[in-house]
Write an enzyme that holds these catalytic residues in place. Structure first.
Site, mmCIF file in Angstrom:
data_model
loop_
_atom_site.group_PDB
_atom_site.id
_atom_site.type_symbol
_atom_site.label_atom_id
_atom_site.label_comp_id
_atom_site.label_asym_id
_atom_site.label_seq_id
_atom_site.Cartn_x
_atom_site.Cartn_y
_atom_site.Cartn_z
ATOM 1 N N HIS A 22 -22.313 19.471 -21.060
ATOM 2 C CA HIS A 22 -21.087 19.299 -20.634
ATOM 3 C C HIS A 22 -20.548 20.980 -20.396
ATOM 4 O O HIS A 22 -19.887 21.791 -20.719
ATOM 5 C CB HIS A 22 -19.955 19.405 -21.929
ATOM 6 C CG HIS A 22 -18.613 18.913 -21.303
ATOM 7 N ND1 HIS A 22 -17.700 17.967 -22.196
ATOM 8 C CD2 HIS A 22 -17.970 19.150 -20.221
ATOM 9 C CE1 HIS A 22 -16.475 17.710 -21.242
ATOM 10 N NE2 HIS A 22 -16.788 18.497 -20.165
ATOM 11 N N GLY A 29 -20.412 21.775 -16.991
ATOM 12 C CA GLY A 29 -19.778 21.917 -15.543
ATOM 13 C C GLY A 29 -19.048 22.984 -15.198
ATOM 14 O O GLY A 29 -19.133 23.567 -14.012
#
Length: 328
Positions: free
Chosen positions: A294, A296
């Site tokens: 996670h 991004g």
């Protein structure tokens, strides 16, 4: 008048804290973002705040809102909340709205960085980076290209589920890859689609025609486990699934079976369920599933920008003014 602002996690950047400390008192609640110990610490120390920055993945529930607002019905002290995230599925919006508390978030901050990661996951999954790294590091590098053949982006059909600001940023980046056709599905027409050259179709058509399926939509009751055993059957055997949104969009057990049985070619996931995912989780054992933690939006620029937006949301709310980026 001095206000008390609570910040759920001590890793909140100094650039936002400097803004808050000019006019408010601030209290950090915990260093630990995950686990029952950190949630217990939050509950024990959150009582009686005027503003709350919710920079944690813990759910913001009715219980916590009641604790933060003291005696809610007689003294609704909590005046404003801001998340530092661009999503808010971890916040009970109904409970916040029922209490009449303004809620802000970090709108649009992550568009470019998440779109960058989406393209990276497409390449990594389609070109079998995980298998290549494993073989290289284990000393099993085989000569010849036949064993490591992947999928091209050039000439492909890319389907995007949710053509919001992030989905649009992904399309703009992929223009340079000579994609043959872009498709999207969503609840309503996007005026930007025509300019970008993206055709709106049903989810079923998108899944059937796309070489790459990119999930870029919010997690809602409607989209929960949108990718499941039935919808996976609609996808091409050569298709690559990329999820940059929320893990809950995918029925993970069904995806595991589809990848294990090579019913789709590969997946690139920046979000999973649960997070953090255990190191022995079965989906991590698949050579055709490339998973990142996670990350991004994980850039220094984004971190500081989100902190500034959250601070400004709080300061505006304490003054009774409209928030910079309101959810409620």
């Amino acid at each position: 008048m001095s206000f008390q602002v609570y910040i759920a996690d001590k890793r909140y950047p100094a650039v936002g804290l400097d803004l808050l400390r000019k006019t408010t008192q601030t209290t950090f609640l915990t260093y630990l973002e995950y686990g029952e110990d950190s949630l217990k610490e939050i509950k024990n120390n959150i009582k009686g705040c005027d503003g709350l920055i919710w920079n944690t993945h813990h759910p913001l529930t009715a219980e916590i809102l009641d604790l933060a607002g003291k005696i809610l019905l007689l003294c609704p002290q909590l005046k404003v909340i801001s998340s530092t995230s661009t999503g808010f599925d971890h916040i009970d919006l109904g409970e916040v709205k029922k209490r009449g508390i303004p809620l802000g978030y970090a709108r649009l901050v992550l568009n470019n960085s998440v779109a960058d990661v989406a393209v990276g996951l497409m390449i990594a999954a389609a070109r079998r980076f995980k298998e290549g790294v494993i073989n290289t590091e284990s000393g099993n590098w085989e000569l010849g290209a036949q064993w490591r053949l992947g999928q091209d982006i050039t000439g492909s059909t890319v389907g995007i589920v949710g053509l919001g600001s992030i989905g649009q940023a992904v399309v703009r980046r992929l223009k340079g890859f000579d994609v043959a056709k872009f498709l999207y599905c969503g609840r309503r027409e996007k005026p930007e689609a025509k300019t970008l050259g993206v055709q709106r179709v049903s989810l079923e058509q998108l899944l059937a025609e796309s070489d790459y399926v990119i999930l870029a939509c919010p997690l809602t009751d409607e989209t929960k486990e949108l990718i499941n055993a039935n919808t996976l059957k609609m996808m091409k055997k050569t298709a690559v699934l990329v999820n940059i949104a929320r893990g809950g969009l995918v029925e993970q057990d069904a995806l595991y079976e589809a990848l294990k049985e090579n019913r789709i070619f590969a997946a690139g996931l920046d979000v999973v369920t649960p997070e953090p995912i255990p190191k022995d989780h079965k989906i991590l054992s698949l050579p055709n599933c490339f998973v990142t933690p996670h990350m991004g939006g994980a850039t220094m620029s984004n971190l500081n920008t989100k902190a500034i937006i959250a601070a400004k949301n709080i300061l505006l709310g304490l003054e009774g003014k409209p928030l910079l980026y309101p959810v409620i």
